[in-house]
Design a protein around this motif. Structure first.
Motif, PDB file in Angstrom:
ATOM      1  N   GLY A   1       0.828  -1.190   0.000  1.00 57.89           N
ATOM      2  CA  GLY A   1       0.000   0.000   0.000  1.00 57.89           C
ATOM      3  C   GLY A   1       0.859   1.234   0.000  1.00 57.89           C
ATOM      4  O   GLY A   1       2.071   1.174   0.184  1.00 57.89           O
TER       5      GLY A   1
ATOM      6  N   TYR B   1      -4.390   5.037   0.092  1.00 59.37           N
ATOM      7  CA  TYR B   1      -5.330   4.158   0.769  1.00 59.37           C
ATOM      8  C   TYR B   1      -5.537   2.820   0.079  1.00 59.37           C
ATOM      9  O   TYR B   1      -6.188   1.952   0.603  1.00 59.37           O
ATOM     10  N   LYS B   2      -5.006   2.624  -1.129  1.00 57.92           N
ATOM     11  CA  LYS B   2      -5.259   1.363  -1.820  1.00 57.92           C
ATOM     12  C   LYS B   2      -4.293   0.298  -1.344  1.00 57.92           C
ATOM     13  O   LYS B   2      -3.091   0.531  -1.262  1.00 57.92           O
ATOM     14  N   LEU B   3      -4.818  -0.848  -1.059  1.00 62.06           N
ATOM     15  CA  LEU B   3      -4.012  -1.998  -0.657  1.00 62.06           C
ATOM     16  C   LEU B   3      -4.145  -3.033  -1.760  1.00 62.06           C
ATOM     17  O   LEU B   3      -5.246  -3.481  -2.078  1.00 62.06           O
TER      18      LEU B   3
ATOM     19  N   PHE C   1      -3.226  -6.768  -3.112  1.00 60.93           N
ATOM     20  CA  PHE C   1      -2.860  -8.076  -2.582  1.00 60.93           C
ATOM     21  C   PHE C   1      -2.243  -8.948  -3.658  1.00 60.93           C
ATOM     22  O   PHE C   1      -2.595  -8.875  -4.835  1.00 60.93           O
TER      23      PHE C   1
ATOM     24  N   TYR D   1     -13.888  -5.225  -0.119  1.00 62.60           N
ATOM     25  CA  TYR D   1     -13.078  -6.050  -0.992  1.00 62.60           C
ATOM     26  C   TYR D   1     -13.917  -7.225  -1.479  1.00 62.60           C
ATOM     27  O   TYR D   1     -14.797  -7.712  -0.780  1.00 62.60           O
TER      28      TYR D   1
ATOM     29  N   ILE E   1     -12.300   5.826  -2.989  1.00 64.27           N
ATOM     30  CA  ILE E   1     -11.841   4.826  -3.959  1.00 64.27           C
ATOM     31  C   ILE E   1     -13.068   4.193  -4.580  1.00 64.27           C
ATOM     32  O   ILE E   1     -13.978   3.756  -3.878  1.00 64.27           O
TER      33      ILE E   1
ATOM     34  N   GLN F   1      -1.755   5.288   5.009  1.00 62.69           N
ATOM     35  CA  GLN F   1      -1.942   3.862   4.783  1.00 62.69           C
ATOM     36  C   GLN F   1      -1.673   3.094   6.065  1.00 62.69           C
ATOM     37  O   GLN F   1      -0.664   2.441   6.228  1.00 62.69           O
TER      38      GLN F   1
END
Lengths: 112, 122
Positions: A94, A98-100, A102, B35, B56, B108
């Motif tokens: 990240g 804020y984007k994670l 995977f 998610y 987002i 984050q």
């Protein structure tokens, strides 16, 4: 764009043996790196994280990970695996947006 | 005293129906996420809200509509469900970040995940 590669889809290890899970990331700036574990039918639990500082980070359940900027890697290790470590392991990267992101995950099977 | 909770845990429904999944966090976090985990266990972010504001919005069909009535809740409504919507949906939350070196805010922060909602569309 940020991305994570976990080269090993499935790893089988004997109980008591050591475990290493590989993670390579792609990120344009200083990354924030995470390892999560997902037991069957469960949510994700944070094992450890790296934001800055010491490149060897300790986590829960005896896990550790080492950040190597030159190799864009953040490999997870455990010296002696227990049967309860059988699970799905996810590496994530990240940043400040804020984007994670995977990786695809590595399934760990522990044999007696 | 569950940190991030989701309801329902399992959801089985017919194609074409409309359904909602609810998420609540009691951690006092500012940011919440949805998610989707597909059958191959690949996790992909769908939406994120920060203090009730959408920050987002990934490439998701507009049949999916998130709603955040307050900072502690982020619900996901899905219209006209399709077979491909079958997946596990995870809610997560994170703090707005801590102040790091030279006062730089680090947004984050660690994301804490709920137990997931297993959606099966027949």
């Amino acid at each position: 764009a940020q991305s994570v590669t976990q080269p090993d889809i499935h790893i089988t290890v004997s109980e008591g043996a050591s475990l290493e899970l590989r993670c390579n990331y792609s990120y344009g700036a200083t990354p924030y790196l995470f390892w999560y574990v997902q037991s069957p039918g469960q949510g994700l639990q944070l094992l450890l994280k790296y934001f800055s500082g010491d490149t060897l980070v300790q986590g829960i359940k005896g896990f550790e990970a080492e950040f190597k900027r030159s190799q864009s890697s953040f490999n997870l290790r455990k010296p002696s695996v227990h049967w309860s470590d059988a699970a799905e392991y996810f590496c994530a990267v990240g940043g400040i947006d804020y984007k994670l992101s995977f990786g695809a995950g590595t399934t760990v099977t522990v044999r007696a | 005293d569950t940190a991030v909770s989701q309801t329902p845990k399992y959801l089985v429904t017919q194609m074409g129906n409309d359904k909602s999944i609810k998420c609540e966090q009691n951690l006092g976090h500012d940011t919440m996420y949805w998610y989707k985990q597909d059958s191959k266990k690949f996790l992909k972010i769908m939406f994120s809200y920060n203090n009730k504001e959408l920050i987002i919005n990934e490439t998701v069909p507009n049949r999916f509509s998130p709603k955040s009535p307050d900072k502690a809740h982020l619900n996901l409504h899905i219209n006209s469900l399709e077979l491909g919507d079958s997946a596990v949906y995870f809610c997560a939350s994170s703090d707005d970040g801590r102040v790091g070196w030279r006062g730089r805010k680090i947004p984050q922060e660690t994301q804490y995940f709920g137990p997931g909602t297993r959606l099966l569309v027949l």
